[in-house]
Design an enzyme around this catalytic site. Structure first.
Site, short mmCIF file in Angstrom:
data_model
loop_
_atom_site.label_atom_id
_atom_site.label_comp_id
_atom_site.label_asym_id
_atom_site.label_seq_id
_atom_site.Cartn_x
_atom_site.Cartn_y
_atom_site.Cartn_z
N ARG A 156 -9.79 6.87 4.69
CA ARG A 156 -9.13 5.75 4.01
C ARG A 156 -9.02 6.01 2.51
NH1 ARG A 156 -13.23 1.87 6.15
NH2 ARG A 156 -12.58 0.39 4.54
N ARG A 205 -22.02 -2.29 4.15
CA ARG A 205 -21.21 -3.38 4.70
C ARG A 205 -21.07 -3.24 6.21
NH1 ARG A 205 -15.12 -4.16 2.63
NH2 ARG A 205 -14.61 -2.53 4.11
N ARG A 230 -17.76 -3.46 10.93
CA ARG A 230 -16.35 -3.07 11.02
C ARG A 230 -16.22 -1.69 11.62
NH1 ARG A 230 -12.74 -4.29 5.73
NH2 ARG A 230 -11.90 -2.27 6.34
N ARG A 247 0.82 -1.21 0.00
CA ARG A 247 0.00 0.00 0.00
C ARG A 247 0.86 1.26 0.00
NH1 ARG A 247 -4.69 -2.48 2.71
NH2 ARG A 247 -6.43 -1.04 2.63
P1 ADP Z 1 -9.99 -1.46 2.90
O1 ADP Z 1 -11.35 -1.98 2.58
O2 ADP Z 1 -10.01 -0.11 3.52
O3 ADP Z 1 -9.04 -1.56 1.77
P2 ADP Z 1 -8.55 -3.56 4.42
O4 ADP Z 1 -9.38 -4.61 5.05
O5 ADP Z 1 -7.70 -3.94 3.27
O6 ADP Z 1 -9.52 -2.35 4.10
O7 ADP Z 1 -7.60 -2.90 5.55
C1 ADP Z 1 -8.13 -2.39 6.74
C2 ADP Z 1 -7.08 -1.58 7.50
O8 ADP Z 1 -5.96 -2.42 7.82
C3 ADP Z 1 -6.47 -0.40 6.75
O9 ADP Z 1 -7.27 0.75 6.79
C4 ADP Z 1 -5.15 -0.25 7.50
O10 ADP Z 1 -5.32 0.38 8.74
C5 ADP Z 1 -4.75 -1.68 7.77
N1 ADP Z 1 -3.90 -2.21 6.67
C6 ADP Z 1 -4.21 -3.22 5.83
N2 ADP Z 1 -3.22 -3.45 4.96
C7 ADP Z 1 -2.25 -2.55 5.24
C8 ADP Z 1 -0.97 -2.26 4.68
N3 ADP Z 1 -0.49 -2.94 3.64
N4 ADP Z 1 -0.24 -1.27 5.24
C9 ADP Z 1 -0.70 -0.58 6.28
N5 ADP Z 1 -1.90 -0.78 6.85
C10 ADP Z 1 -2.68 -1.76 6.34
#
Ligand code: ADP
Length: 191
Positions: free
Chosen positions: A144, A127, A133, A88
């Site tokens: 986000r 969702r 969540r 990310r």
């Molecule tokens: P989204 O639907 O926002 O993409 P995810 O389920 O992929 O949600 O991720 C939820 C949260 O987990 C993110 O908002 C972040 O806080 C954390 N997170 C997930 N993957 C990463 C990453 N690669 N680097 C940093 N934080 C992460």
């Protein structure tokens, strides 16, 4: 097969990741799911990640990188994996490159699901009613999304320059999007 699926929050990455991973018989590795499981279990990692996640911030790279390294070292990921939610940041891209090169493999393709950000807020709010969540409130969703544009979207150009980017329309029914992904992957030269 080593794949990444990218897209803004709510693009449907997790849903599609499962179909693609099943097809190639590789694990779908979702950093968000791993973090959430750790939060639920109250592990040290979960405690570290929770405050960032609840605020819609990214968990610090050093925490996330170590977690992914451990996960892709597991035996089920030896023949490949599909990463959902990682990398990310540009620093995570470099880390991942290192991890993959170390094993003598390469990244095959990066799928990007393109969606309408405003429409997605609705999807995510729905969702939140189903899954509850903590980070699916309107303010945190917007946060986000901003972070995605700022920190994660630049990765698209990195992978485009490498010639492994597959951009797809992520709007429409789930199975329409799945079909688009498979159509795109079938014409992709596979190693
Ligand atoms: P989204 O639907 O926002 O993409 P995810 O389920 O992929 O949600 O991720 C939820 C949260 O987990 C993110 O908002 C972040 O806080 C954390 N997170 C997930 N993957 C990463 C990453 N690669 N680097 C940093 N934080 C992460």
């Amino acid at each position: 097969m080593r794949l990444i699926i990218m897209g803004p929050p709510g693009a449907g990455k997790g849903t599609q990741a499962k179909f693609v991973a099943d097809h190639f018989k590789i694990p779908a590795i979702s950093t968000g799911d791993i973090f959430r499981a750790n939060v639920t279990k109250g592990t040290e990692l979960g405690v570290k990640a929770k405050e960032y996640m609840d605020a819609g911030d990214y968990v610090p790279d050093e925490v996330t990188n170590l977690m992914v390294r451990d996960r892709i070292d597991e035996p089920d990921a030896e023949s490949g994996f599909l990463l959902d939610g990682y990398p990310r940041t540009l620093a995570q891209v470099e880390e991942l490159d290192g991890m993959i090169t170390f094993t003598g493999h390469k990244l095959d393709a990066v799928l990007v699901l393109t969606v309408d950000q405003d429409e997605i807020v609705e999807r995510l709010l729905q969702r939140s009613e189903v899954e509850g969540r903590a980070d699916d409130t309107e303010d945190v969703i917007r946060k986000r999304q901003e972070l995605y544009v700022e920190q994660t979207e630049p990765l698209i150009e990195v992978y485009r320059a490498r010639g492994i980017l597959i951009e797809l329309d992520g709007m429409g029914e789930v199975d329409e999007v799945t079909q688009r992904i498979f159509d795109a992957l079938d014409v992709w030269p596979q190693s």
